[in-house]
Design a protein around this motif. Structure first.
Motif, PDB file in Angstrom:
ATOM      1  N   PRO A  64     -55.624  -6.348  79.724  1.00  0.00           N
ATOM      2  CA  PRO A  64     -56.026  -4.953  79.919  1.00  0.00           C
ATOM      3  C   PRO A  64     -57.229  -4.890  80.870  1.00  0.00           C
ATOM      4  CG  PRO A  64     -56.731  -5.740  77.756  1.00  0.00           C
ATOM      5  CD  PRO A  64     -55.879  -6.820  78.361  1.00  0.00           C
ATOM      6  N   PRO A  65     -57.424  -3.798  81.615  1.00  0.00           N
ATOM      7  CA  PRO A  65     -56.660  -2.549  81.548  1.00  0.00           C
ATOM      8  C   PRO A  65     -55.383  -2.536  82.375  1.00  0.00           C
ATOM      9  CG  PRO A  65     -58.517  -2.284  83.028  1.00  0.00           C
ATOM     10  CD  PRO A  65     -58.584  -3.686  82.526  1.00  0.00           C
ATOM     11  N   LEU A  66     -54.873  -3.721  82.753  1.00  0.00           N
ATOM     12  CA  LEU A  66     -53.538  -3.724  83.367  1.00  0.00           C
ATOM     13  C   LEU A  66     -52.528  -3.291  82.310  1.00  0.00           C
ATOM     14  CD1 LEU A  66     -53.466  -7.060  85.445  1.00  0.00           C
ATOM     15  CD2 LEU A  66     -54.379  -4.800  86.082  1.00  0.00           C
ATOM     16  N   ARG A  67     -51.509  -2.581  82.757  1.00  0.00           N
ATOM     17  CA  ARG A  67     -50.447  -2.160  81.849  1.00  0.00           C
ATOM     18  C   ARG A  67     -49.127  -2.703  82.397  1.00  0.00           C
ATOM     19  NH1 ARG A  67     -46.748   1.744  80.188  1.00  0.00           N
ATOM     20  NH2 ARG A  67     -46.342   2.410  82.319  1.00  0.00           N
ATOM     21  N   PHE A  68     -48.409  -3.440  81.599  1.00  0.00           N
ATOM     22  CA  PHE A  68     -47.106  -3.934  82.057  1.00  0.00           C
ATOM     23  C   PHE A  68     -46.113  -2.769  82.052  1.00  0.00           C
ATOM     24  CE2 PHE A  68     -42.898  -5.793  80.885  1.00  0.00           C
ATOM     25  CZ  PHE A  68     -42.608  -6.231  82.168  1.00  0.00           C
ATOM     26  N   ALA A  69     -45.665  -2.387  83.241  1.00  0.00           N
ATOM     27  CA  ALA A  69     -44.851  -1.169  83.369  1.00  0.00           C
ATOM     28  C   ALA A  69     -43.361  -1.459  83.447  1.00  0.00           C
ATOM     29  CB  ALA A  69     -45.288  -0.385  84.602  1.00  0.00           C
ATOM     30  N   GLY A  70     -42.997  -2.655  83.915  1.00  0.00           N
ATOM     31  CA  GLY A  70     -41.570  -2.935  83.995  1.00  0.00           C
ATOM     32  C   GLY A  70     -41.229  -3.927  85.093  1.00  0.00           C
ATOM     33  N   LEU A  71     -39.967  -3.842  85.542  1.00  0.00           N
ATOM     34  CA  LEU A  71     -39.430  -4.812  86.505  1.00  0.00           C
ATOM     35  C   LEU A  71     -39.060  -4.115  87.811  1.00  0.00           C
ATOM     36  CD1 LEU A  71     -37.039  -6.807  84.123  1.00  0.00           C
ATOM     37  CD2 LEU A  71     -39.419  -7.352  84.769  1.00  0.00           C
ATOM     38  N   HIS A  72     -39.415  -4.763  88.905  1.00  0.00           N
ATOM     39  CA  HIS A  72     -39.015  -4.278  90.224  1.00  0.00           C
ATOM     40  C   HIS A  72     -37.889  -5.187  90.705  1.00  0.00           C
ATOM     41  CE1 HIS A  72     -39.276  -3.756  94.654  1.00  0.00           C
ATOM     42  NE2 HIS A  72     -39.598  -2.526  94.330  1.00  0.00           N
ATOM     43  N   CYS A  73     -36.694  -4.625  90.817  1.00  0.00           N
ATOM     44  CA  CYS A  73     -35.483  -5.418  91.073  1.00  0.00           C
ATOM     45  C   CYS A  73     -34.728  -4.845  92.269  1.00  0.00           C
ATOM     46  CB  CYS A  73     -34.600  -5.431  89.826  1.00  0.00           C
ATOM     47  SG  CYS A  73     -35.423  -6.105  88.366  1.00  0.00           S
ATOM     48  N   TYR A  74     -35.374  -4.834  93.420  1.00  0.00           N
ATOM     49  CA  TYR A  74     -34.786  -4.269  94.643  1.00  0.00           C
ATOM     50  C   TYR A  74     -33.955  -5.328  95.357  1.00  0.00           C
ATOM     51  CZ  TYR A  74     -34.480  -2.362  99.362  1.00  0.00           C
ATOM     52  OH  TYR A  74     -34.018  -1.925 100.571  1.00  0.00           O
ATOM     53  N   ILE A 117     -42.269  -7.422  73.931  1.00  0.00           N
ATOM     54  CA  ILE A 117     -42.930  -6.652  74.997  1.00  0.00           C
ATOM     55  C   ILE A 117     -41.928  -5.624  75.529  1.00  0.00           C
ATOM     56  CG2 ILE A 117     -43.985  -6.780  77.290  1.00  0.00           C
ATOM     57  CD1 ILE A 117     -44.738  -9.703  76.626  1.00  0.00           C
ATOM     58  N   ALA A 118     -42.333  -4.345  75.540  1.00  0.00           N
ATOM     59  CA  ALA A 118     -41.428  -3.291  76.016  1.00  0.00           C
ATOM     60  C   ALA A 118     -41.319  -3.325  77.533  1.00  0.00           C
ATOM     61  CB  ALA A 118     -41.954  -1.935  75.569  1.00  0.00           C
ATOM     62  N   VAL A 119     -40.113  -3.120  78.033  1.00  0.00           N
ATOM     63  CA  VAL A 119     -39.882  -3.013  79.485  1.00  0.00           C
ATOM     64  C   VAL A 119     -39.459  -1.568  79.740  1.00  0.00           C
ATOM     65  CG1 VAL A 119     -38.552  -3.882  81.450  1.00  0.00           C
ATOM     66  CG2 VAL A 119     -39.125  -5.436  79.558  1.00  0.00           C
ATOM     67  N   ASP A 120     -40.435  -0.734  80.103  1.00  0.00           N
ATOM     68  CA  ASP A 120     -40.139   0.697  80.213  1.00  0.00           C
ATOM     69  C   ASP A 120     -39.266   1.022  81.416  1.00  0.00           C
ATOM     70  OD1 ASP A 120     -41.607   1.171  77.955  1.00  0.00           O
ATOM     71  OD2 ASP A 120     -43.449   1.710  79.033  1.00  0.00           O
ATOM     72  N   ILE A 121     -39.591   0.407  82.548  1.00  0.00           N
ATOM     73  CA  ILE A 121     -38.933   0.804  83.805  1.00  0.00           C
ATOM     74  C   ILE A 121     -38.273  -0.407  84.469  1.00  0.00           C
ATOM     75  CG2 ILE A 121     -39.331   1.767  86.126  1.00  0.00           C
ATOM     76  CD1 ILE A 121     -39.890   3.822  83.977  1.00  0.00           C
ATOM     77  N   VAL A 122     -37.040  -0.201  84.914  1.00  0.00           N
ATOM     78  CA  VAL A 122     -36.416  -1.149  85.840  1.00  0.00           C
ATOM     79  C   VAL A 122     -36.140  -0.349  87.115  1.00  0.00           C
ATOM     80  CG1 VAL A 122     -34.471  -2.684  86.319  1.00  0.00           C
ATOM     81  CG2 VAL A 122     -35.386  -2.515  83.987  1.00  0.00           C
ATOM     82  N   THR A 123     -36.834  -0.698  88.185  1.00  0.00           N
ATOM     83  CA  THR A 123     -36.806   0.123  89.399  1.00  0.00           C
ATOM     84  C   THR A 123     -36.256  -0.675  90.581  1.00  0.00           C
ATOM     85  OG1 THR A 123     -38.166   1.550  90.826  1.00  0.00           O
ATOM     86  CG2 THR A 123     -39.253  -0.413  89.946  1.00  0.00           C
ATOM     87  N   GLY A 124     -35.615   0.024  91.491  1.00  0.00           N
ATOM     88  CA  GLY A 124     -35.047  -0.630  92.682  1.00  0.00           C
ATOM     89  C   GLY A 124     -34.140   0.348  93.408  1.00  0.00           C
ATOM     90  N   ALA A 125     -33.269  -0.172  94.258  1.00  0.00           N
ATOM     91  CA  ALA A 125     -32.220   0.576  94.964  1.00  0.00           C
ATOM     92  C   ALA A 125     -32.676   1.180  96.288  1.00  0.00           C
ATOM     93  CB  ALA A 125     -31.622   1.682  94.098  1.00  0.00           C
ATOM     94  N   GLY A 126     -31.748   1.222  97.205  1.00  0.00           N
ATOM     95  CA  GLY A 126     -31.945   1.871  98.495  1.00  0.00           C
ATOM     96  C   GLY A 126     -30.756   2.771  98.792  1.00  0.00           C
ATOM     97  N   THR A 127     -30.765   3.362  99.950  1.00  0.00           N
ATOM     98  CA  THR A 127     -29.761   4.346 100.334  1.00  0.00           C
ATOM     99  C   THR A 127     -28.332   3.787 100.276  1.00  0.00           C
ATOM    100  OG1 THR A 127     -31.361   5.469 101.730  1.00  0.00           O
ATOM    101  CG2 THR A 127     -29.038   5.810 102.275  1.00  0.00           C
ATOM    102  N   GLY A 128     -28.171   2.517 100.634  1.00  0.00           N
ATOM    103  CA  GLY A 128     -26.824   1.955 100.710  1.00  0.00           C
ATOM    104  C   GLY A 128     -26.178   1.713  99.363  1.00  0.00           C
ATOM    105  N   SER A 129     -27.009   1.447  98.350  1.00  0.00           N
ATOM    106  CA  SER A 129     -26.436   0.967  97.084  1.00  0.00           C
ATOM    107  C   SER A 129     -26.770   1.816  95.873  1.00  0.00           C
ATOM    108  CB  SER A 129     -26.944  -0.458  96.804  1.00  0.00           C
ATOM    109  OG  SER A 129     -28.303  -0.435  96.405  1.00  0.00           O
ATOM    110  N   PHE A 130     -27.569   2.878  96.043  1.00  0.00           N
ATOM    111  CA  PHE A 130     -28.211   3.482  94.862  1.00  0.00           C
ATOM    112  C   PHE A 130     -27.239   4.015  93.817  1.00  0.00           C
ATOM    113  CE2 PHE A 130     -27.358   7.302  97.175  1.00  0.00           C
ATOM    114  CZ  PHE A 130     -27.201   8.280  96.204  1.00  0.00           C
ATOM    115  N   ILE A 131     -26.009   4.370  94.230  1.00  0.00           N
ATOM    116  CA  ILE A 131     -25.076   4.879  93.213  1.00  0.00           C
ATOM    117  C   ILE A 131     -24.751   3.786  92.194  1.00  0.00           C
ATOM    118  CG2 ILE A 131     -24.051   6.706  94.638  1.00  0.00           C
ATOM    119  CD1 ILE A 131     -21.583   4.795  94.950  1.00  0.00           C
ATOM    120  N   HIS A 132     -24.812   2.535  92.628  1.00  0.00           N
ATOM    121  CA  HIS A 132     -24.482   1.437  91.705  1.00  0.00           C
ATOM    122  C   HIS A 132     -25.638   1.156  90.754  1.00  0.00           C
ATOM    123  CE1 HIS A 132     -20.974   1.085  94.125  1.00  0.00           C
ATOM    124  NE2 HIS A 132     -21.690   0.798  95.199  1.00  0.00           N
ATOM    125  N   GLU A 133     -26.879   1.142  91.253  1.00  0.00           N
ATOM    126  CA  GLU A 133     -28.017   1.004  90.339  1.00  0.00           C
ATOM    127  C   GLU A 133     -28.033   2.189  89.366  1.00  0.00           C
ATOM    128  OE1 GLU A 133     -28.295   0.412  93.579  1.00  0.00           O
ATOM    129  OE2 GLU A 133     -29.616  -1.305  93.962  1.00  0.00           O
TER     130      GLU A 133
END
Ligand code: PLP
Ligand code: MN
Length: 371
Positions: free
Chosen positions: A169-179, A215-231
């Motif tokens: 702390p005070p870092l907060r684990f927010a989730g995974l960046h999977c781009y 440990i909770a993983v609140d957010i899994v974030t990623g995706a771009g214009t070409g693929s976002f419908i699949h994420e």
């Protein structure tokens, strides 16, 4: 000498000086609306990438249409958007070095800021700075789900980092960046679907491994214009980061559209003038590689299949003209840039047009923000 603007609101498009960066407002607004519709009611949030446009006017419109905030790639880029009133920014990068981290903490005092890590030493540096500033900071673990750019390997390495962040702390684990960047321009829709299926499986495994530690993983974030419908449809990702959809470029236009892909339109153009016609099958325009980025290939000439942009030097673009193609010196043409993000970064101003006229000038305020 007074500043020399390419255009003034109210001008006819035909009177815009060139080369100039043009935004077709009708197409742009349809693109924003289509993206808002594509995520509505789907249990995913939209956090568009602002590196594509670097323009606060656009970010504020995206947020007004439901985006939770934006992504930036650089701390200095994020600073421009915080100044413009954006209050939630994920910097999709590892931030290394004292000067950058100092600026990062200044931003985190004014807005909700997230950053990525893929090594324990980044966590130590961020934790030290956040503690000293007594400011919370959202930290995401970047996982390499196939693009082989930044990111830890899926699984165990990510679990170690999650442990470390949670204990800092005070870092907060927010989730995974999977781009998965290299999936975006796979030309065939089934290849994009398969690449994201693989990325989603690795993301899910990593998420479950971390959750198994309590440990909770609140957010899994990623995706771009070409693929976002699949994420969006993966059941794993709950935040999407497309950027180029606002403009579309030639490279995205070359993707084959599959079932479920959204029909975004070209909204960004480089207006250029024919300045020389030295040979029967050749014409030269005033937009070269300093007017339209060629890292993803040449631009095309909008609605002129009889003209072919062959090569770019600094300030010249060479067109091959088909036999019988009518082209006059001084004639203006619209180019569809090969790659929108670096093209926008070449201009101070987006010249916004509608119904044949200049409606507004929007500053590309984060142009050149490379730090
Ligand atoms: N997220 C990250 C981390 C990126 O690097 C990019 C672009 O390269 C995007 C999202 C947006 O991708 P696009 O502009 O292709 O939609
Ligand atoms: Mn890009």
């Amino acid at each position: 000498m007074a500043p020399w603007n390419a255009a003034t609101p109210g001008d006819a498009i035909a009177d815009i000086d060139t080369p100039a960066l043009i935004l077709d407002l009708d197409a742009f607004e349809r693109n924003l609306e289509r993206m808002a519709q594509a995520v509505k009611g789907r249990n995913v949030r939209l956090r568009p990438h602002a590196k594509s446009h670097k323009c606060p006017e656009i970010a504020l419109r995206q947020i007004a249409l439901g985006a939770v905030g934006i992504c930036c790639q650089k701390v200095s880029e994020a600073a421009v958007f915080v100044d413009a009133g954006v209050r939630d920014i994920l910097i999709t990068n590892e931030i290394v070095g004292a000067a950058k981290i100092r600026h990062l903490m200044e931003l985190a005092a004014k807005a909700a800021i997230g950053v990525l890590v893929d090594h324990p030493s980044q966590v130590h540096e961020l934790a030290r700075a956040a503690l000293q500033a007594d400011t919370p900071l959202d930290v995401y673990i970047e996982v390499d789900v196939g693009a082989h750019r930044c990111g830890v390997r899926p699984g165990e390495d990510a679990v170690h980092l999650a442990d470390l962040i949670s204990a800092s702390p005070p870092l907060r684990f927010a989730g995974l960046h999977c781009y998965h960047g290299s999936a975006q321009h796979l030309r065939q829709p089934q290849d994009r679907a398969a690449a994201i299926a693989g990325a989603a499986a690795l993301s899910l495994m990593t998420k479950q491994d971390i959750e198994a530690r309590g440990i909770a993983v609140d957010i899994v974030t990623g995706a771009g214009t070409g693929s976002f419908i699949h994420e969006r449809d993966s059941g794993v990702y709950n935040e999407l980061q497309p950027g180029s959809y606002v403009f579309m470029d030639r490279d995205y236009g070359d993707n084959q559209r599959g079932e479920g892909d959204v029909a975004f339109e070209h909204a960004l153009f480089v207006l250029t003038t024919v300045m020389s016609g030295p040979a029967a099958e050749r014409a030269v325009v005033d937009a070269g590689l300093k007017a339209s980025s060629v890292d993803s290939g040449m631009p095309t000439v909008w609605q002129r299949p009889d003209l072919h942009y062959l090569k770019a030097s600094d300030k010249h673009g060479v067109l091959k003209t088909d036999a019988g193609a009518a082209l006059a010196l001084g004639e203006k043409l619209m180019l569809v840039p090969g790659h929108c993000d670096p093209t926008v970064n070449l201009y101070d101003t987006l010249i916004c047009v509608r119904d044949g006229k200049v409606e507004a000038l929007w500053p590309v305020a984060a142009r050149g923000a490379v730090l």
